[in-house]
Design an enzyme around this catalytic site. Structure first.
Site, short mmCIF file in Angstrom:
data_model
loop_
_atom_site.label_atom_id
_atom_site.label_comp_id
_atom_site.label_asym_id
_atom_site.label_seq_id
_atom_site.Cartn_x
_atom_site.Cartn_y
_atom_site.Cartn_z
N GLU A 224 7.38 8.41 -8.00
CA GLU A 224 7.34 7.44 -6.91
C GLU A 224 8.21 7.89 -5.74
OE1 GLU A 224 9.45 3.72 -7.51
OE2 GLU A 224 7.91 2.59 -6.48
N GLU B 39 5.27 -13.46 -0.07
CA GLU B 39 3.90 -12.95 0.00
C GLU B 39 2.97 -13.81 -0.86
OE1 GLU B 39 3.51 -8.90 -1.30
OE2 GLU B 39 1.40 -8.78 -0.72
N LYS C 194 9.44 6.84 -11.87
CA LYS C 194 10.23 6.64 -10.65
C LYS C 194 10.46 7.97 -9.93
CE LYS C 194 11.05 2.17 -10.52
NZ LYS C 194 10.47 1.36 -9.44
N GLU D 198 4.50 8.38 1.32
CA GLU D 198 4.71 7.13 2.07
C GLU D 198 6.17 6.68 2.01
OE1 GLU D 198 2.64 7.91 -0.45
OE2 GLU D 198 1.56 6.10 -1.05
N SER E 96 0.59 -6.63 -4.73
CA SER E 96 1.55 -7.00 -3.69
C SER E 96 1.82 -5.76 -2.85
CB SER E 96 2.84 -7.48 -4.35
OG SER E 96 3.91 -7.35 -3.45
N GLU F 167 8.26 -10.58 -2.11
CA GLU F 167 7.08 -10.79 -2.95
C GLU F 167 6.80 -12.28 -3.13
OE1 GLU F 167 6.22 -7.67 -5.92
OE2 GLU F 167 6.37 -9.31 -7.35
N CYS G 233 6.15 -3.41 -8.81
CA CYS G 233 7.46 -2.77 -8.99
C CYS G 233 7.42 -1.57 -9.93
CB CYS G 233 8.47 -3.72 -9.61
SG CYS G 233 8.25 -5.41 -9.19
N CYS H 157 10.97 -2.55 -18.35
CA CYS H 157 11.81 -1.38 -18.06
C CYS H 157 12.80 -1.08 -19.17
CB CYS H 157 12.57 -1.60 -16.76
SG CYS H 157 11.47 -2.01 -15.40
#
Lengths: 584, 421
Positions: free
Chosen positions: A362, A283, A359, A367, A320, A280, A300, A504
């Protein structure tokens, strides 16, 4: 501010003007019963359990919504007050599914605790529960209306804190319910699965989808090589479940417990947090130097990803392309790791321990596949890990400390602070500064982006480049920054967004009662971990450098692109109005 | 049969409510013309002298309310006319809305002028949607004739009236709930403080008055308070529009002076009970009011005399029930109403009504359990002590007063009743 003197149960107490009776009573160690009251939320005053007797008042008074006045005399423990509180509790219980033994909140339920306090086991009311059907079709959260006490804490979290506006109330009187619009299942709404609703629910009406059985099965399967990664925020919160002081750092005991549970290898998500920074950070450098959509926003937090994909999909180019640390770990666990160990990726079973309910969602995205298999096979929240440890009969507090395994066992301080709001920003700045300038940072601590204010900003001077950055946590705050971008008024180059308040450490999968005070203690602990580590910059992590040398090549290289980056998509409108459930 | 009077209702039938010209031809808008020459303080003084208690049901002193609203600081204030007349058997506001809408507009303009408001809202109950065109027309014609809008009658005072309809919830008659409803939210009461007089509709200082209250204000501004005060008793001066309904020969809305006895109202004005039946009980002030037995039918209809019997004027509804009705069936009909109308927000009201309804159903079927009555009373008391708003507090008034006055219909003997006290 003016001080007010009142008497509660004949005890004198002096509190500032604007204090409620309930808060004033806490000062003299009187815990007035309550369900809808939550210290971090707006006053709701709908459960009415906190009624007390104020001298001179004809009726009882709700302590949570009544402010003190000079000379006020309050009685919290008279026969009338107790009888009425008990009666209200009986009313709630009569329409509450009392199958407590099957409930995830058994032993950690505010209603159960109140019933114990009032010694209620049976009422002479008819307790047939009227409720909407169970909503358990999504991977993250289960909503059980039969347990809902209609306190509206989840509505407050969803609407006022997160501004996601999925949970609301519908109908009236005995048909009054807390539900998404049209009583749709969460999966068909723009729910982001952040789990902030579950984190504030006093009972078991909204809980994480329990995946512990799945993980036990994998552990017991001799063909499976079961590895586990643990997110940075888990180690400062897990201790809550074992009555350790809030903010206790339990990394070593946690690793020891995981080993006793039977995981083959125990790894640290801090390692892939460092990897995220490498990708990142580069990037960001690329977008700054070679051109690209700015501000760049972190990716994230899966709750945040669900939010932008659902509600701000026109701004997706700002994200990102990095996968989250969880999925970077997952990708490596199904590629690099089995290649090194000479295993079939299909036999590696990857478990994540996360502070997060999103999560779970996710990990199931289509993907997130590597070598034809899911990168992460099961995601457990901090709460579920605590239950597994309890279930295995492990005396957690007495455990001797153990250490993470290699090759994903070393994380730097930069990886550790991913767990707190502002952490990703700070970690990225530590690396970006040194990579761009080639010089060492005078101070590693970017304190301006730390702490619990809703939006934090800072200006960093990198050579002659002035980099303006911002951090938001909680989606309500994120919206403010997104609206600036929409209007073309965003002054920032880089933005960190975390879905949950506090980052988090305040995730929807953390131990219940993660109030603001508790979050502050966890943040303190996170930065203590950082301070105490010999390595505090991601690009100085020797195992990360080895990983690039041996396998990935370079940040943003071909292999990295393939394994560690992804595309985010619009979630689109999922309501299908022709399939609306029948209404009363 | 000249026991009724015509002060508030003086214009009923005197003009075409669909035409401002018809209204002007009988001297319409003279109250507004007069008020705009007075100071706010003078109008408040007059309102205090008239001693009008709020006619929505809460009976709060109107002069005091206006004085408070006028003294709240704020450039932009709001006056709301509560036309959400939702109490069962109450239709006296409907009589004003349908027969004299212009007087209501006058009342609102006067209230707006007195408290310093720029905007007025009429919140019309959904079930009165058939009256929307009439009221809409009254607003439009008042505007086009210079009684609303900017610089009314060249006095520098500007005032607009907006018409809103509810969605059919009884609880929206409560001031803060009504405001939530106008703001487009579901009808649930707000927490106080902040009080709506300081922070009401769209967070602006807000005055909420009932239709009849505003109509009275227009009447005594026009004629002076003396005529109004010549009626009634010393404790309850003036007149009141009542809604007379139920087992009665001549149901309807009537304006009466305070102080008539219930017997005079039921028999002289209402023509008594049809088909030779006997009066059994009556309920005053709508579904949230208590019931009274026939034995107290000689009580004068005043705030103070009714209070002695535990009764209220409330909305002005008088529901007459004769000897054909079982008390428990009557209680059930009221309970059904509250099960439908509770907003569901607070536990005592939502769950209390749910549980008490089950008990009442068992009484209706005759399958009650030995402890049912005690349980119902216990939870009715919890509701009246602990509910969030007035709806939950008063929802069980009928049940509790029915048990008190008709214990035998709940299987209680007189002896058992005595032992309880």
């Amino acid at each position: 501010m003016k001080n007010i003197k009142i008497k509660i149960d004949n005890i004198e107490v002096i509190v500032p003007e604007g204090t409620t009776i309930l808060e004033a009573a806490k000062k003299v160690n009187i815990n007035i019963p309550h369900l809808c009251y939550h210290p971090d939320q707006a006053i709701k005053a709908n459960c009415r359990l906190c009624v007390v007797d104020v001298s001179g008042s004809r009726k009882l008074t709700a302590a949570c919504s009544s402010f003190v006045y000079e000379g006020m005399e309050v009685h919290t423990n008279t026969k009338k007050v107790r009888d009425m509180q008990k009666g209200i509790l009986e009313l709630i219980l009569a329409n509450h599914d009392q199958d407590c033994l099957k409930c995830l909140r058994n032993g950690n339920c505010e209603l159960q605790a109140l019933c114990q306090r009032f010694n209620i086991s049976k009422t002479n009311l008819v307790d047939t529960v009227d409720a909407l059907p169970l909503d358990d079709t999504n991977p993250s959260l289960i909503r059980d209306s039969a347990k809902c006490v209609k306190c509206n804490r989840c509505v407050d979290a969803c609407q006022k804190v997160q501004e996601v506006h999925v949970l609301t109330h519908s109908h009236r009187s005995v048909h009054y319910n807390i539900t998404p619009a049209y009583e749709m299942p969460l999966e068909q709404t723009f729910c982001v699965f952040c789990g902030q609703c579950a984190a504030v629910c006093p009972v078991g009406a909204i809980v994480e989808k329990d995946d512990t059985a799945k993980v036990w099965d994998a552990i017991y399967d001799p063909k499976k090589h079961v590895i586990v990664q643990v997110a940075p925020a888990v180690r400062v919160a897990l201790g809550d479940a074992f009555n350790l002081p809030k903010g206790t750092i339990v990394t070593g005991k946690m690793v020891a417990a995981l080993r006793r549970l039977g995981f083959d290898k125990i790894f640290d998500t801090n390692f892939t947090a460092d990897l995220t920074i490498m990708e990142e950070g580069n990037e960001l450098i690329q977008r700054l130097t070679k051109g690209g959509t700015l501000p760049m926003i972190t990716s994230c937090s899966p709750g945040w990803i669900n939010f932008i994909e659902g509600r701000y999909d026109h701004l997706l180019a700002h994200l990102s392309s990095c996968k989250s640390p969880q999925q970077m770990f997952g990708a490596l666990s199904k590629s690099y790791y089995p290649e090194m160990a000479g295993m079939d990726p299909k036999n590696v079973y990857t478990v994540s321990i996360m502070p997060c309910t999103a999560k779970k969602y996710e990990a199931q995205r289509p993907e997130m596949m590597t070598n034809g298999v899911a990168e992460v096979d099961a995601v457990l929240t901090t709460r579920e890990l605590a239950r597994m440890i309890q279930s295995a009969g492990i005396d957690f507090v007495a455990l001797e400390e153990d250490q993470f395994d290699n090759p994903f066992g070393i994380g730097t301080g930069a990886g550790a602070i991913f767990g707190a709001t502002g952490g990703v920003m700070e970690a990225a700045l530590r690396t970006a500064y040194e990579v761009i300038t080639g010089k060492g940072l005078p101070s590693l601590n970017f304190t301006e982006v730390r702490g619990l204010s809703g939006i934090k900003e800072s200006i960093v001077l990198i050579d002659d480049m002035e980099l303006k950055v911002a951090v938001a946590h909680g989606l309500g705050n994120a919206k403010i920054l997104l609206k600036q971008i929409e209007k073309g008024e965003s002054p920032y180059a880089f933005i960190e967004i975390m879905a949950c308040p506090g980052g988090c450490i305040g995730g929807g999968g953390q131990p219940i009662k993660s109030t603001r005070d508790v979050k502050e203690k966890r943040i303190e602990a996170i930065y203590k971990i950082d301070e105490d580590l010999p390595l505090r910059k991601s690009h100085k992590n020797p195992d990360i450098l080895k990983l690039y040398d041996n396998y990935l090549g370079e940040p943003l290289g071909h292999k990295s692109h393939q394994l560690l980056h992804t595309h985010y998509h619009s979630r689109g409108m999922k309501y299908n109005f022709s399939e609306l459930p029948n209404h009363k | 049969m000249s026991k009724t009077v015509a002060i508030i209702t003086e214009n009923f039938g005197q003009y075409d409510p669909g035409s401002i010209h018809s209204y002007l031809s009988i001297g319409g808008f003279s109250a507004v013309k007069k008020a705009l020459t007075m100071s706010s303080a003078e109008i408040i003084e007059m309102t205090k002298k008239a001693a009008v208690k709020g006619r929505g049901g809460a009976a709060y002193d109107t002069g005091r309310k206006w004085a408070q609203a006028a003294s709240v600081p704020g450039e932009d204030k709001v006056v709301i006319c509560n036309a959400d007349e939702g109490e069962p058997c109450t239709f006296k506001d409907r009589s004003i809305l349908s027969k004299d809408p212009f007087r209501l507009i006058e009342g609102m303009i006067i209230a707006g002028y007195t408290v310093g408001a720029k905007n007025g809202y009429i919140y019309l109950r959904e079930e009165y949607r058939h009256l929307r065109p009439l009221i809409r027309n009254a607003i439009d014609e008042s505007l086009s004739n210079g009684f609303l809008g900017d610089n009314i009658l060249n006095t520098g005072f500007s005032f607009q009236i907006h018409l809103y309809s509810g969605a059919g919830a009884y609880v929206c008659g409560e001031g803060s709930t009504l405001i939530e409803s106008i703001e487009g939210k579901s009808g649930r009461p707000r927490i106080k403080p902040p009080f709506i007089k300081e922070c009401g509709l769209f967070q602006l200082p807000t005055l909420v008055n009932n239709v009849e209250t505003l109509a009275i204000a227009a009447a005594f501004i026009q004629h002076g308070v003396e005529e109004y005060l010549s009626h009634g008793t010393s404790g309850s001066p003036g007149t009141k529009i009542i809604s007379l309904a139920g087992n009665i020969k001549n149901p309807g809305a009537y304006e009466i002076p305070f102080g008539l006895t219930l017997r005079e109202i039921i028999y002289d004005i209402g023509g008594g009970i049809p088909d030779g039946h006997e009066l059994k009980l009556f309920q005053l002030g709508g579904a949230s009011g208590k019931i009274g037995p026939a034995s107290i039918v000689d009580t004068p209809y005043t705030y103070e005399d009714l209070a002695k019997e535990g009764l209220v004027v409330g909305s002005g509804g008088i529901l007459v029930v004769d000897d054909r009705t079982r008390v428990i069936d009557f209680v059930k009909s009221i309970q059904d109403f509250f099960i439908h109308e509770s907003c569901g927000k607070c536990t005592p009201c939502r769950e209390g009504n749910r549980q008490i309804a089950k008990i009442i159903d068992r009484f209706v079927e005759g399958s009650q359990r030995p402890d049912d009555l005690q349980t119902a009373e216990r939870f009715a008391n919890i509701m009246s002590n602990c509910a969030f708003c007035g709806l939950g507090e008063t929802a069980q008034s009928t049940l509790l007063s029915a048990i008190k006055h008709f214990p035998q219909e709940f299987g209680l003997t007189e002896v058992a009743e005595n032992e309880k006290h």
